[in-house]
Design a protein around this motif. Structure first.
Motif, short mmCIF file in Angstrom:
data_model
loop_
_atom_site.label_atom_id
_atom_site.label_comp_id
_atom_site.label_asym_id
_atom_site.label_seq_id
_atom_site.Cartn_x
_atom_site.Cartn_y
_atom_site.Cartn_z
N LYS A 54 0.86 -1.19 0.00
CA LYS A 54 0.00 0.00 0.00
C LYS A 54 0.90 1.24 0.00
O LYS A 54 1.87 1.29 0.76
CB LYS A 54 -0.86 -0.05 1.26
CG LYS A 54 -1.75 1.13 1.49
CD LYS A 54 -2.52 0.92 2.79
CE LYS A 54 -3.01 2.24 3.33
NZ LYS A 54 -3.67 2.10 4.61
N PRO A 55 0.60 2.23 -0.85
CA PRO A 55 1.40 3.45 -0.81
C PRO A 55 1.32 4.10 0.57
O PRO A 55 0.26 4.13 1.18
CB PRO A 55 0.76 4.35 -1.86
CG PRO A 55 -0.09 3.47 -2.70
CD PRO A 55 -0.47 2.29 -1.84
N ASN A 56 2.45 4.59 1.04
CA ASN A 56 2.49 5.26 2.34
C ASN A 56 1.93 6.68 2.15
O ASN A 56 2.54 7.49 1.46
CB ASN A 56 3.92 5.31 2.87
CG ASN A 56 4.01 5.85 4.27
OD1 ASN A 56 3.12 6.57 4.73
ND2 ASN A 56 5.08 5.52 4.96
N PRO A 57 0.80 6.99 2.78
CA PRO A 57 0.21 8.32 2.59
C PRO A 57 1.05 9.45 3.20
O PRO A 57 0.90 10.60 2.82
CB PRO A 57 -1.15 8.21 3.29
CG PRO A 57 -1.01 7.10 4.26
CD PRO A 57 0.02 6.16 3.68
N LYS A 58 1.93 9.11 4.12
CA LYS A 58 2.74 10.13 4.79
C LYS A 58 4.06 10.42 4.06
O LYS A 58 4.65 11.48 4.25
CB LYS A 58 3.05 9.71 6.22
CG LYS A 58 1.81 9.59 7.09
CD LYS A 58 2.17 9.11 8.48
CE LYS A 58 0.89 8.93 9.30
NZ LYS A 58 1.17 8.33 10.60
N LYS A 59 4.53 9.46 3.26
CA LYS A 59 5.81 9.61 2.56
C LYS A 59 5.63 9.19 1.11
O LYS A 59 5.52 8.00 0.80
CB LYS A 59 6.89 8.76 3.22
CG LYS A 59 7.24 9.17 4.62
CD LYS A 59 8.33 8.27 5.17
CE LYS A 59 8.64 8.59 6.62
NZ LYS A 59 9.61 7.65 7.17
N GLU A 60 5.63 10.16 0.22
CA GLU A 60 5.45 9.87 -1.20
C GLU A 60 6.59 8.99 -1.72
O GLU A 60 7.75 9.19 -1.40
CB GLU A 60 5.42 11.18 -2.00
CG GLU A 60 5.08 10.97 -3.45
CD GLU A 60 4.94 12.28 -4.20
OE1 GLU A 60 5.19 12.26 -5.41
OE2 GLU A 60 4.58 13.29 -3.58
N GLY A 61 6.24 7.97 -2.49
CA GLY A 61 7.23 7.06 -3.04
C GLY A 61 7.58 5.90 -2.14
O GLY A 61 8.30 5.00 -2.54
N ASN A 62 7.09 5.90 -0.91
CA ASN A 62 7.32 4.79 0.03
C ASN A 62 6.10 3.89 0.07
O ASN A 62 5.00 4.31 -0.26
CB ASN A 62 7.62 5.31 1.43
CG ASN A 62 8.96 6.02 1.52
OD1 ASN A 62 9.67 6.15 0.53
ND2 ASN A 62 9.30 6.49 2.70
N TRP A 63 6.32 2.66 0.49
CA TRP A 63 5.25 1.66 0.52
C TRP A 63 5.15 1.04 1.90
O TRP A 63 6.12 1.00 2.65
CB TRP A 63 5.54 0.56 -0.52
CG TRP A 63 5.49 1.09 -1.90
CD1 TRP A 63 6.49 1.71 -2.59
CD2 TRP A 63 4.36 1.08 -2.77
NE1 TRP A 63 6.06 2.08 -3.84
CE2 TRP A 63 4.76 1.71 -3.97
CE3 TRP A 63 3.06 0.62 -2.65
CZ2 TRP A 63 3.90 1.86 -5.05
CZ3 TRP A 63 2.20 0.78 -3.73
CH2 TRP A 63 2.62 1.39 -4.91
#
Length: 117
Positions: A54-63
């Motif tokens: 799931k994409p990390n909503p707090k850190k763009e580009g992180n999962w």
């Protein structure tokens, strides 16, 4: 032999097989001399369902992924290009009956069962 040495030998044999694959006009199918650096940052979040990212909503580009999914995944899971993905190794888990591509996993990310040979 250590597991690192066995893995290294397996990778070497796999690369030799890939280099020997030719397309229909007898040209190399893959260009292994071209290197690319690709990094993906995955954080553990056990609220994410097993086998999912799931994409990390707090850190763009992180999962985000569960700890079981992180342990099960091969660390080069995102590095394969479209041509490599065509070389699927489909496997149905004997425990949870989930169909998955074994080239990406060390064991079933959904239920944690080991793969049968």
């Amino acid at each position: 032999m250590s597991s690192d040495r066995l893995r290294e030998e397996h990778v070497k044999k796999t690369l030799e097989k890939i280099q020997s694959i030719e397309n229909q006009v007898d040209n190399p199918h893959y260009n292994l001399s071209k290197e690319e650096e690709f990094k993906v940052h995955i954080e553990i979040d056990d609220k994410v369902a097993h086998g999912m990212f799931k994409p990390n909503p707090k850190k763009e580009g992180n999962w985000l992924a569960s700890s079981q999914t992180f342990r099960a995944m091969k660390k080069d899971i995102f590095a394969l290009d479209d041509q490599m993905i065509e070389l699927q190794d489909n496997y149905q888990c004997t425990s949870c009956k989930t169909l998955l591509d074994r080239q990406f996993w060390h064991f079933c990310p959904y239920c944690g069962s080991s793969f049968l040979s």
